[in-house]
Design an enzyme around this catalytic site. Structure first.
Site, PDB file in Angstrom:
ATOM      1  N   GLY A 205      -4.808   7.807   5.595  1.00  0.00           N
ATOM      2  CA  GLY A 205      -3.902   8.768   6.227  1.00  0.00           C
ATOM      3  C   GLY A 205      -2.690   9.058   5.356  1.00  0.00           C
ATOM      4  O   GLY A 205      -2.200  10.189   5.291  1.00  0.00           O
TER       5      GLY A 205
ATOM      6  N   LYS B 227       0.840  -1.216   0.000  1.00  0.00           N
ATOM      7  CA  LYS B 227       0.000   0.000   0.000  1.00  0.00           C
ATOM      8  C   LYS B 227       0.864   1.252   0.000  1.00  0.00           C
ATOM      9  O   LYS B 227       0.643   2.172  -0.779  1.00  0.00           O
ATOM     10  CB  LYS B 227      -0.925  -0.045   1.219  1.00  0.00           C
ATOM     11  CG  LYS B 227      -1.854   1.141   1.350  1.00  0.00           C
ATOM     12  CD  LYS B 227      -3.089   0.782   2.138  1.00  0.00           C
ATOM     13  CE  LYS B 227      -2.865   0.681   3.634  1.00  0.00           C
ATOM     14  NZ  LYS B 227      -2.651   1.994   4.287  1.00  0.00           N
TER      15      LYS B 227
ATOM     16  N   ARG C  24      -5.827   1.452  18.291  1.00  0.00           N
ATOM     17  CA  ARG C  24      -5.561   0.015  18.182  1.00  0.00           C
ATOM     18  C   ARG C  24      -5.227  -0.641  19.520  1.00  0.00           C
ATOM     19  O   ARG C  24      -5.330  -1.862  19.651  1.00  0.00           O
ATOM     20  CB  ARG C  24      -4.461  -0.240  17.141  1.00  0.00           C
ATOM     21  CG  ARG C  24      -4.979   0.012  15.740  1.00  0.00           C
ATOM     22  CD  ARG C  24      -3.984  -0.304  14.646  1.00  0.00           C
ATOM     23  NE  ARG C  24      -4.647  -0.193  13.350  1.00  0.00           N
ATOM     24  CZ  ARG C  24      -4.029  -0.028  12.194  1.00  0.00           C
ATOM     25  NH1 ARG C  24      -2.710   0.044  12.150  1.00  0.00           N
ATOM     26  NH2 ARG C  24      -4.713   0.058  11.071  1.00  0.00           N
TER      27      ARG C  24
ATOM     28  N   ARG D 101       2.948   5.949  -3.347  1.00  0.00           N
ATOM     29  CA  ARG D 101       4.105   6.732  -3.797  1.00  0.00           C
ATOM     30  C   ARG D 101       4.320   6.580  -5.307  1.00  0.00           C
ATOM     31  O   ARG D 101       4.763   7.521  -5.975  1.00  0.00           O
ATOM     32  CB  ARG D 101       5.355   6.303  -3.020  1.00  0.00           C
ATOM     33  CG  ARG D 101       5.306   6.810  -1.550  1.00  0.00           C
ATOM     34  CD  ARG D 101       6.141   5.951  -0.646  1.00  0.00           C
ATOM     35  NE  ARG D 101       6.296   6.476   0.699  1.00  0.00           N
ATOM     36  CZ  ARG D 101       5.424   6.306   1.710  1.00  0.00           C
ATOM     37  NH1 ARG D 101       4.303   5.623   1.517  1.00  0.00           N
ATOM     38  NH2 ARG D 101       5.680   6.810   2.907  1.00  0.00           N
TER      39      ARG D 101
ATOM     40  N   ASP E  69       2.381  -1.109  11.791  1.00  0.00           N
ATOM     41  CA  ASP E  69       1.055  -1.518  11.318  1.00  0.00           C
ATOM     42  C   ASP E  69       0.725  -2.980  11.657  1.00  0.00           C
ATOM     43  O   ASP E  69      -0.390  -3.436  11.391  1.00  0.00           O
ATOM     44  CB  ASP E  69       0.959  -1.338   9.796  1.00  0.00           C
ATOM     45  CG  ASP E  69       0.932   0.139   9.406  1.00  0.00           C
ATOM     46  OD1 ASP E  69       0.583   0.988  10.254  1.00  0.00           O
ATOM     47  OD2 ASP E  69       1.269   0.445   8.245  1.00  0.00           O
TER      48      ASP E  69
HETATM   49  C1  S3P Z   1       2.823   4.875   6.263  1.00  0.00           C
HETATM   50  C2  S3P Z   1       3.412   5.232   7.457  1.00  0.00           C
HETATM   51  C3  S3P Z   1       2.919   4.800   8.770  1.00  0.00           C
HETATM   52  C4  S3P Z   1       1.961   3.628   8.650  1.00  0.00           C
HETATM   53  C5  S3P Z   1       0.947   3.841   7.572  1.00  0.00           C
HETATM   54  C6  S3P Z   1       1.634   3.986   6.224  1.00  0.00           C
HETATM   55  C7  S3P Z   1       3.376   5.367   4.993  1.00  0.00           C
HETATM   56  O1  S3P Z   1       2.225   5.879   9.387  1.00  0.00           O
HETATM   57  O2  S3P Z   1       1.307   3.415   9.886  1.00  0.00           O
HETATM   58  O3  S3P Z   1       0.046   2.754   7.499  1.00  0.00           O
HETATM   59  O4  S3P Z   1       3.011   4.838   3.923  1.00  0.00           O
HETATM   60  O5  S3P Z   1       4.206   6.290   5.039  1.00  0.00           O
HETATM   61  P1  S3P Z   1       2.983   6.969  10.306  1.00  0.00           P
HETATM   62  O6  S3P Z   1       3.817   7.810   9.420  1.00  0.00           O
HETATM   63  O7  S3P Z   1       1.856   7.731  10.949  1.00  0.00           O
HETATM   64  O8  S3P Z   1       3.774   6.169  11.301  1.00  0.00           O
END
Ligand code: S3P
Length: 438
Positions: free
Chosen positions: A99, A25, A352, A30, A321
């Site tokens: 996010g 993912k 979580r 990216r 994660d």
């Molecule tokens: C991610 C970074 C992590 C991870 C998220 C994916 C990324 O988050 O938990 O599922 O793709 O950069 P954080 O940057 O909040 O740690």
């Protein structure tokens, strides 16, 4: 099409199969972003067609980028518009549950000569955004959040441009780091980011694959603004975060022997393997190779008796994660497992720590939520109902718990599994999990 709301799981079973896990993912997001900004046509295979990465695709389409996904599943062709080619989106960009889309795009959009707005679902609009808006403001960005520091994010046009900063991340976060790197591509001078601990470095590796220079020295990354990206061809490895459910499942279910093909084993992501091995898991990496600068392996997992551990703090950001799955391993381990230094888990797609403690307790496992972690005593998993609180990884973790349960388990609120792992139930069923969806 009806979406899955519930998983119904019969107790027991074993996992024995060779499986291909959907694409990573983080890398999929990216690849779309950098492909869109590159000069020329980028070809991607192994792209994750999950709701989160599709939200990123939709955002770039709304900014005038042609992204073709009509061929073989996972094959994507992006006509890059070049670093200055994005167009103002006509409406707010809805990032759904993602996010990563919101935090990375905030950095990129803060540098554009047009206004934009980022929004998301109930979960995403509750998550902290000041961690990106504050350092971006130091670079000259103008972004407003709600009073609580949450989305919607309203991003002003960068009329007088951004400038590089030297920023020390207060929490280890690859999303914040990547957001600042993306803003740094447009900033005058140099943008440097120092991490308190290593976090996933896919942005850095992929920028290199797109021919964009950056300097890396231990936990410090520096990028100069003003360069260009050159289109490339990428194969995205399987997502170790999705593979983690199967690694835990095959470890806890007696008589299991599972191989997960072509999974990304970037050392900034393999905390789950280190933690499971410390608990006694039998995991072998085979056929090590590289896809576009990302290490890849086939992962063989055989059942093994697990024991509780105190999880090493340095493994926390490298497995951030994977804790929902790891807590299921802890519930099946002999003795106590303790996790500390993981308060970040409280601000993921759900809290979580709280949600896992509640679900484990419902299934008869002793689990105590701590401010920054959890204490779990391994025991006998019973049956019952748990809710995932719309968190994809919680739903998949509790599905795997059924392999060692004494009675059926129902997992509720599973629609978001499709954000990261479309087809999870079918693949898990193929491997040996006794799962039905409704
Ligand atoms: C991610 C970074 C992590 C991870 C998220 C994916 C990324 O988050 O938990 O599922 O793709 O950069 P954080 O940057 O909040 O740690």
């Amino acid at each position: 099409m009806t979406t899955t709301q519930r998983f119904q799981l019969a107790p027991g079973g074993r996992l024995r199969e060779t499986l291909r896990i959907p694409g990573d993912k983080s890398i999929s997001h990216r690849a779309i972003m950098l492909g869109a900004l590159a000069d020329g046509t980028t070809h991607i295979s192994g792209f994750l067609e999950g709701a989160d990465s599709l939200a990123t695709v939709a955002a770039f389409r709304a900014m005038g980028v042609s992204i073709d996904m009509l061929g073989t599943p996972g094959e994507v062709i992006i006509e890059g518009v070049g670093r200055d080619g994005l167009k103002a989106p006509a409406t707010p960009l809805d990032m759904g549950n993602s996010g990563t889309s919101m935090r990375l795009l905030s950095g990129l959009l803060a540098a554009q000569p047009f206004v934009s707005e980022l929004t998301g679902d109930d979960s995403l609009t509750r998550r902290p955004m000041r961690r990106v808006t504050e350092p971006l403001a130091q670079m000259g960005a103008k972004i407003t959040t709600t009073e609580q520091g949450t989305a919607p994010l309203k991003i002003a046009a960068a009329t007088s441009g951004l400038h590089g900063i030297d920023y020390h991340l207060p929490v280890p976060s690859a999303q914040v780091k990547s957001s600042l790197i993306l803003a740094g591509l447009y900033a005058s001078g140099t943008t440097c980011i120092t991490e308190p601990a290593p976090t996933r470095d896919h942005t850095e590796r992929m920028l290199t694959a797109f021919g964009y220079p950056l300097q890396r020295n231990h936990n410090r990354i520096c990028v100069n603004g003003g360069g260009r990206l050159h289109a490339t061809t990428l194969t995205i490895p399987g997502d170790i975060s999705s593979a983690a459910f199967f690694m835990v499942g095959a470890s806890i279910a007696p008589d299991s022997d599972l191989t997960l093909e072509a999974v990304g084993v970037n050392p900034t992501r393999t905390g789950v393997i280190a933690i499971l091995r410390a608990m006694g898991a039998d995991i072998t990496l085979l056929n090590l190779r590289e896809f576009g600068g990302e290490p890849v392996a086939d992962i063989r997992v055989r059942s093994a008796p697990l024991h509780g551990i105190r999880i090493a703090p340095e493994h926390v950001p490298l497995a951030i994660d994977e804790f929902p799955a790891l807590f299921i391993a802890a519930a099946c381990a002999e003795g106590e497992t303790i996790l500390r230094d993981a308060a970040e888990l409280r601000v993921k797609e759900s809290d979580r720590i709280q949600v896992m403690a509640e679900g484990l307790t419902n299934l008869g496992i002793e689990a105590e939520a701590l401010a920054d972690g959890i204490r779990i005593r391994g025991g006998c998993i019973g049956g019952g109902t748990v809710t995932s609180y719309s968190d994809h990884r919680i739903a998949m973790a509790f599905a795997m718990a059924a392999l060692r349960a004494s009675a059926p388990i129902e997992v509720q609120d599973c629609a978001n599994v499709s954000t990261s792992f479309p087809g999870f139930a079918a693949l898990a069923g193929e491997a040996g999990l006794q799962i039905a969806e409704s």
